[in-house]
Scaffold this active site. Structure first.
Site, PDB file in Angstrom:
ATOM      1  N   CYS A  82       0.805  -1.227   0.000  1.00 30.50           N
ATOM      2  CA  CYS A  82       0.000   0.000   0.000  1.00 30.50           C
ATOM      3  C   CYS A  82       0.835   1.273   0.000  1.00 30.50           C
ATOM      4  CB  CYS A  82      -0.910   0.009   1.234  1.00 30.50           C
ATOM      5  SG  CYS A  82      -0.003  -0.023   2.814  1.00 30.50           S
ATOM      6  N   GLN A  83       2.157   1.168  -0.136  1.00 29.69           N
ATOM      7  CA  GLN A  83       2.989   2.366  -0.030  1.00 29.69           C
ATOM      8  C   GLN A  83       2.577   3.498  -0.977  1.00 29.69           C
ATOM      9  OE1 GLN A  83       4.124  -0.713   0.008  1.00 29.69           O
ATOM     10  NE2 GLN A  83       5.368  -0.943   1.832  1.00 29.69           N
TER      11      GLN A  83
END
Length: 353
Positions: A85-86
């Site tokens: 999810c960065q």
């Protein structure tokens, strides 16, 4: 199949990491067939705690046929996962992430759903992904395949997580319409840092508990030791004397960064546990009363793991950065458990309808 057979759910966990999502789904009563992740460093934690095979593979190389050979025969199949999810994290503060390799991974998740057609799908991620184009494609792909899809943002304390964490949870089913999981802990006041970690032994900065190598605190420089001693629970660096303030704090832009170099508060949930939660300078990760950052074990407990969860093989060195990344990237097991219990209730309902 009988109704009893239909209630058995076999799970494959994509992007499994150290096993937070698998743990929660297993706690709900599901059977874990395998975890798949590119990070070989997660193998020991996954296989030791989840007691299921860990397949070290890039999701781009995984096929629907591989998944169909892995699920337990005759079970309802659940494909679960939390794509990295960065690119969507609030910590990126508006940076352009469109060229990063993590972006297409949710498309790969959709490809595997299309190739394998499991009865159930669940996906967990940061809330900001909900407004992204890649998430829109993911939902549209599921719906085009005939899935009933629902999603919402779940607030951690409402699900028994002692952490101010919000996560988007998507559920999809070929079995029939499905709604969102209801909170399992309606009173957030029941979960707090105190309830979660106050019973753990005291540890000095730079030391670890002899009975639990994971209860290990990062060392502090002399100036950071002075800073944490000048910090109060829930306070900010503005409480410090002028000589302890960093040059960035004196800039007008630094005035907005009040949640770094700070202590947690005993009777509130913790802040979001990140991959750097063991570092005093990267968030409100100071222990409420001990002069140190929280330990790896404390970070794991605040993330929803039991104190018995192992991350590194006995006798092997515990590297703060490696284990911190496993913990911070994990799906909080209490949220995963709530999703799993809700899916099982859905399966029971549709099997007798």
């Amino acid at each position: 199949m009988t109704d009893s057979d239909l209630r058995q759910v076999s799970v494959i966990d994509l992007f499994s990491g150290a096993g937070g999502l698998s743990l929660g789904l297993r706690q709900a009563g599901m059977e874990i067939a395998a975890g798949i992740d590119i990070e070989e460093s997660c193998r020991y934690a996954y296989e030791s705690n989840i007691e299921a095979p860990f397949l070290a593979a890039d999701v781009r190389d995984v096929t629907g046929d591989m998944l169909n050979r892995t699920w337990a025969p005759g079970h309802i199949r659940l494909l679960a996962g939390c794509a990295p999810c960065q690119p969507f994290s609030a910590y990126r503060r508006g940076a352009d992430t469109s060229s990063e390799a993590s972006w297409p991974l949710l498309d790969e998740f959709a490809r595997l759903v299309s190739e394998s057609r499991p009865e159930l799908v669940t996906m967990e991620n940061v809330p900001r992904i909900g407004s992204s184009a890649v998430f829109g494609r993911f939902v549209a792909s599921l719906e085009s395949l005939g899935y009933h899809v629902t999603w919402e943002t779940c607030y951690g304390p409402l699900f028994g997580l002692p952490q101010h964490r919000r996560r988007l949870v998507l559920l999809a089913s070929l079995l029939g319409p499905i709604d969102n999981p209801a909170p399992t802990n309606p009173d957030p006041a029941e979960v707090s840092v105190r309830a979660a970690i106050s019973g753990l032994p005291r540890v000095e900065a730079g030391a670890s508990d002899p009975s639990d190598p994971m209860h290990k605190a990062r060392g502090l420089s002399p100036v950071n030791l002075k800073r944490i001693r000048a910090s109060t629970p829930g306070g900010t660096w503005e409480d410090w004397p002028e000589e302890l303030r960093a040059p960035c704090h004196r800039k007008s832009s630094g005035a907005t960064f009040r949640n770094v170099y700070a202590r947690m508060t005993w009777d509130d949930p913790s802040p979001t546990i990140t991959t750097l939660a063991h570092n005093f300078g990267t968030g409100r990760f100071g222990h409420p009363e001990q002069d140190r950052a929280i330990t790896l074990r404390e970070a794991a407990v605040l993330q929803g793991f039991p104190t018995s969860y192992v991350f590194v093989a006995p006798g092997q060195p515990i590297y703060m950065t490696t284990v911190g990344r496993m913990i911070g990237n994990a799906v909080p097991p209490p949220i995963a458990r709530a999703a799993g219990e809700h899916l099982l209730a859905h399966v029971r309902h549709t099997s007798v309808a």
